[in-house]
Design a protein around this motif. Structure first.
Motif, PDB file in Angstrom:
ATOM      1  N   LYS A 173       0.761  -1.150   0.118  1.00  0.00           N
ATOM      2  CA  LYS A 173      -0.207  -0.010  -0.085  1.00  0.00           C
ATOM      3  C   LYS A 173       0.803   1.316   0.059  1.00  0.00           C
ATOM      4  CE  LYS A 173      -3.818   2.135   2.481  1.00  0.00           C
ATOM      5  NZ  LYS A 173      -4.757   2.104   3.462  1.00  0.00           N
ATOM      6  N   GLY A 174       1.773   1.266   0.689  1.00  0.00           N
ATOM      7  CA  GLY A 174       2.858   2.324   0.823  1.00  0.00           C
ATOM      8  C   GLY A 174       3.539   2.689  -0.592  1.00  0.00           C
ATOM      9  N   LEU A 175       3.843   1.659  -1.374  1.00  0.00           N
ATOM     10  CA  LEU A 175       4.522   1.617  -2.758  1.00  0.00           C
ATOM     11  C   LEU A 175       3.344   2.226  -3.695  1.00  0.00           C
ATOM     12  CD1 LEU A 175       6.099  -1.738  -3.121  1.00  0.00           C
ATOM     13  CD2 LEU A 175       7.374   0.692  -2.876  1.00  0.00           C
ATOM     14  N   LEU A 176       1.981   1.905  -3.478  1.00  0.00           N
ATOM     15  CA  LEU A 176       0.917   2.324  -4.255  1.00  0.00           C
ATOM     16  C   LEU A 176       0.691   3.833  -3.952  1.00  0.00           C
ATOM     17  CD1 LEU A 176      -1.726  -0.536  -4.262  1.00  0.00           C
ATOM     18  CD2 LEU A 176      -0.332   0.246  -6.164  1.00  0.00           C
ATOM     19  N   GLY A 177       0.914   4.395  -2.633  1.00  0.00           N
ATOM     20  CA  GLY A 177       1.122   5.602  -2.371  1.00  0.00           C
ATOM     21  C   GLY A 177       1.980   6.403  -3.316  1.00  0.00           C
ATOM     22  N   GLU A 178       3.239   5.909  -3.136  1.00  0.00           N
ATOM     23  CA  GLU A 178       4.294   6.544  -3.915  1.00  0.00           C
ATOM     24  C   GLU A 178       3.865   6.710  -5.235  1.00  0.00           C
ATOM     25  OE1 GLU A 178       7.330   7.803  -2.938  1.00  0.00           O
ATOM     26  OE2 GLU A 178       6.332   7.533  -0.788  1.00  0.00           O
ATOM     27  N   LEU A 179       3.221   5.824  -6.014  1.00  0.00           N
ATOM     28  CA  LEU A 179       2.894   5.943  -7.445  1.00  0.00           C
ATOM     29  C   LEU A 179       1.775   6.732  -7.363  1.00  0.00           C
ATOM     30  CD1 LEU A 179       2.812   4.452 -10.110  1.00  0.00           C
ATOM     31  CD2 LEU A 179       0.925   2.939  -9.528  1.00  0.00           C
ATOM     32  N   ALA A 180       0.903   6.968  -6.814  1.00  0.00           N
ATOM     33  CA  ALA A 180      -0.033   7.933  -6.756  1.00  0.00           C
ATOM     34  C   ALA A 180       0.454   9.325  -6.605  1.00  0.00           C
ATOM     35  CB  ALA A 180      -1.346   7.748  -5.585  1.00  0.00           C
ATOM     36  N   ALA A 186       5.161   7.316 -14.191  1.00  0.00           N
ATOM     37  CA  ALA A 186       4.570   6.904 -12.845  1.00  0.00           C
ATOM     38  C   ALA A 186       3.771   5.562 -13.514  1.00  0.00           C
ATOM     39  CB  ALA A 186       3.772   7.880 -12.059  1.00  0.00           C
ATOM     40  N   GLU A 187       4.259   4.500 -13.484  1.00  0.00           N
ATOM     41  CA  GLU A 187       3.694   3.528 -14.238  1.00  0.00           C
ATOM     42  C   GLU A 187       3.724   2.128 -13.221  1.00  0.00           C
ATOM     43  OE1 GLU A 187       5.142   4.332 -18.695  1.00  0.00           O
ATOM     44  OE2 GLU A 187       6.346   2.739 -17.540  1.00  0.00           O
ATOM     45  N   ALA A 188       2.682   1.575 -13.390  1.00  0.00           N
ATOM     46  CA  ALA A 188       2.539   0.012 -12.599  1.00  0.00           C
ATOM     47  C   ALA A 188       2.146  -0.878 -13.373  1.00  0.00           C
ATOM     48  CB  ALA A 188       1.752   0.217 -11.423  1.00  0.00           C
ATOM     49  N   GLU A 189       2.452  -2.242 -13.356  1.00  0.00           N
ATOM     50  CA  GLU A 189       1.858  -3.439 -13.856  1.00  0.00           C
ATOM     51  C   GLU A 189       1.213  -4.274 -12.858  1.00  0.00           C
ATOM     52  OE1 GLU A 189       5.449  -3.790 -17.207  1.00  0.00           O
ATOM     53  OE2 GLU A 189       4.844  -5.779 -16.095  1.00  0.00           O
ATOM     54  N   TYR A 190       0.116  -4.848 -12.911  1.00  0.00           N
ATOM     55  CA  TYR A 190      -0.776  -5.558 -12.059  1.00  0.00           C
ATOM     56  C   TYR A 190      -0.997  -6.968 -12.232  1.00  0.00           C
ATOM     57  CZ  TYR A 190      -1.651  -0.775 -10.674  1.00  0.00           C
ATOM     58  OH  TYR A 190      -1.570   0.518 -10.224  1.00  0.00           O
ATOM     59  N   ALA A 191      -1.020  -7.634 -11.259  1.00  0.00           N
ATOM     60  CA  ALA A 191      -1.416  -9.170 -11.300  1.00  0.00           C
ATOM     61  C   ALA A 191      -2.724  -9.524 -11.689  1.00  0.00           C
ATOM     62  CB  ALA A 191      -0.816  -9.927 -10.066  1.00  0.00           C
ATOM     63  N   PRO A 192      -3.380 -10.427 -12.207  1.00  0.00           N
ATOM     64  CA  PRO A 192      -4.753 -10.608 -12.160  1.00  0.00           C
ATOM     65  C   PRO A 192      -5.485 -10.192 -10.890  1.00  0.00           C
ATOM     66  CG  PRO A 192      -3.645 -12.145 -13.457  1.00  0.00           C
ATOM     67  CD  PRO A 192      -2.681 -11.535 -12.498  1.00  0.00           C
ATOM     68  N   ASP A 193      -4.788 -10.572  -9.738  1.00  0.00           N
ATOM     69  CA  ASP A 193      -5.974 -10.326  -8.585  1.00  0.00           C
ATOM     70  C   ASP A 193      -5.916  -8.760  -8.009  1.00  0.00           C
ATOM     71  OD1 ASP A 193      -3.187  -9.758  -7.212  1.00  0.00           O
ATOM     72  OD2 ASP A 193      -3.504 -11.276  -5.803  1.00  0.00           O
ATOM     73  N   GLY A 194      -4.879  -7.979  -8.911  1.00  0.00           N
ATOM     74  CA  GLY A 194      -4.725  -6.607  -8.736  1.00  0.00           C
ATOM     75  C   GLY A 194      -3.671  -6.121  -7.822  1.00  0.00           C
ATOM     76  N   PRO A 246       0.136  -4.748  -7.304  1.00  0.00           N
ATOM     77  CA  PRO A 246       1.117  -4.331  -8.347  1.00  0.00           C
ATOM     78  C   PRO A 246       1.945  -5.388  -8.253  1.00  0.00           C
ATOM     79  CG  PRO A 246       1.239  -3.186  -6.205  1.00  0.00           C
ATOM     80  CD  PRO A 246       0.201  -3.976  -6.143  1.00  0.00           C
ATOM     81  N   VAL A 247       2.995  -5.555  -9.538  1.00  0.00           N
ATOM     82  CA  VAL A 247       3.848  -6.481  -9.434  1.00  0.00           C
ATOM     83  C   VAL A 247       5.194  -5.830 -10.063  1.00  0.00           C
ATOM     84  CG1 VAL A 247       2.747  -8.647 -10.074  1.00  0.00           C
ATOM     85  CG2 VAL A 247       3.429  -7.283 -11.939  1.00  0.00           C
ATOM     86  N   ARG A 248       5.090  -4.625 -10.499  1.00  0.00           N
ATOM     87  CA  ARG A 248       5.974  -3.657 -10.869  1.00  0.00           C
ATOM     88  C   ARG A 248       5.609  -2.212 -10.852  1.00  0.00           C
ATOM     89  NH1 ARG A 248      10.759  -4.364 -13.785  1.00  0.00           N
ATOM     90  NH2 ARG A 248      10.283  -6.484 -14.062  1.00  0.00           N
ATOM     91  N   ILE A 249       6.468  -1.432 -10.176  1.00  0.00           N
ATOM     92  CA  ILE A 249       6.056   0.057 -10.322  1.00  0.00           C
ATOM     93  C   ILE A 249       7.575   0.558 -10.635  1.00  0.00           C
ATOM     94  CG2 ILE A 249       5.779   1.984  -8.719  1.00  0.00           C
ATOM     95  CD1 ILE A 249       3.950   0.029  -6.920  1.00  0.00           C
ATOM     96  N   THR A 250       7.458   1.702 -11.655  1.00  0.00           N
ATOM     97  CA  THR A 250       8.499   2.469 -12.222  1.00  0.00           C
ATOM     98  C   THR A 250       8.096   3.774 -12.052  1.00  0.00           C
ATOM     99  OG1 THR A 250       8.688   0.532 -13.695  1.00  0.00           O
ATOM    100  CG2 THR A 250       9.888   2.682 -14.269  1.00  0.00           C
ATOM    101  N   LEU A 251       9.154   4.488 -11.236  1.00  0.00           N
ATOM    102  CA  LEU A 251       8.744   5.974 -11.145  1.00  0.00           C
ATOM    103  C   LEU A 251       9.930   6.742 -11.702  1.00  0.00           C
ATOM    104  CD1 LEU A 251       7.924   5.846  -7.607  1.00  0.00           C
ATOM    105  CD2 LEU A 251       6.582   5.951  -9.313  1.00  0.00           C
ATOM    106  N   ASP A 252       9.631   7.876 -12.352  1.00  0.00           N
ATOM    107  CA  ASP A 252      10.925   8.895 -12.894  1.00  0.00           C
ATOM    108  C   ASP A 252      10.261  10.084 -12.848  1.00  0.00           C
ATOM    109  OD1 ASP A 252      13.195   9.925 -13.806  1.00  0.00           O
ATOM    110  OD2 ASP A 252      12.993   9.041 -15.832  1.00  0.00           O
TER     111      ASP A 252
END
Length: 173
Positions: free
Chosen positions: A108-115, A125-133, A135-141
């Motif tokens: 949840k903290g990582l998703l907060g950084e993404l948001a 500010a990108e993310a890839e998500y698993a089928p259950d929702g 995140p499996v990868r978060i990329t920030l620049d």
């Protein structure tokens, strides 16, 4: 002859517009470019906003890129929505846990950084998500041309509500 050239130009322009529209459309389909099956979603809000973080889970975090303290691979245990245990799985991560264990995030903290990066207009500010929702990868620049401000997180080994061992208690003699 002029009408044939005009018709050819119109057909060519129409074809190019369709090709561009097709490419733009495929980018908004919510499917990532990963070749794995099933393909994770790469839409910013497709799952991240709807995924509900369980109170307890474990996951492995591989944090790379940039000049910052939280680099390496960590095994993270979350209880009651907070990091209860973080184990560095490589030298860099062990050092990070020793210096600042509070810097190891929950998912949840990582998703907060993404948001936050998305809201602040980060270049990436990108993310890839698993089928259950989750995140499996978060990329920030934050800035395209800045050096060493990138952050990349890979989330693996996610297991919600695992069988957690009870905390050790002191025995009295």
């Amino acid at each position: 002859m002029a009408s044939v050239r005009l018709l050819s130009s119109v057909v060519l322009a129409g074809g190019l517009m369709c090709a561009v529209a097709g490419c733009a459309d495929s980018g908004t389909s919510g499917q990532g470019s990963s070749m794995s099956s099933p393909a994770p979603s790469s839409s910013f809000s497709s799952f991240g906003e709807s995924w509900k973080e369980p109170a307890s889970y474990v996951y492995t975090l591989t944090s790379t890129e940039g000049e910052r303290g939280l680099l390496g691979t960590f095994r993270v245990t979350v209880r009651d929505g907070k990091v209860a245990k973080a184990v560095g799985l490589d030298e860099s991560a062990r050092g990070a846990v020793e210096r600042a264990p509070e810097d190891v995030p929950t998912i949840k903290g990582l998703l907060g950084e993404l948001a936050r990066a998305h809201e602040e207009g980060a270049d990436t500010a990108e993310a890839e998500y698993a089928p259950d929702g989750h995140p499996v990868r978060i990329t920030l620049d934050p800035e395209k041309n800045a050096v060493d401000d990138e952050e990349s997180y890979v989330i693996s080994g996610y297991k919600p509500q695992p069988e957690l061992e009870p905390e050790p208690t002191g025995k009295r003699s």
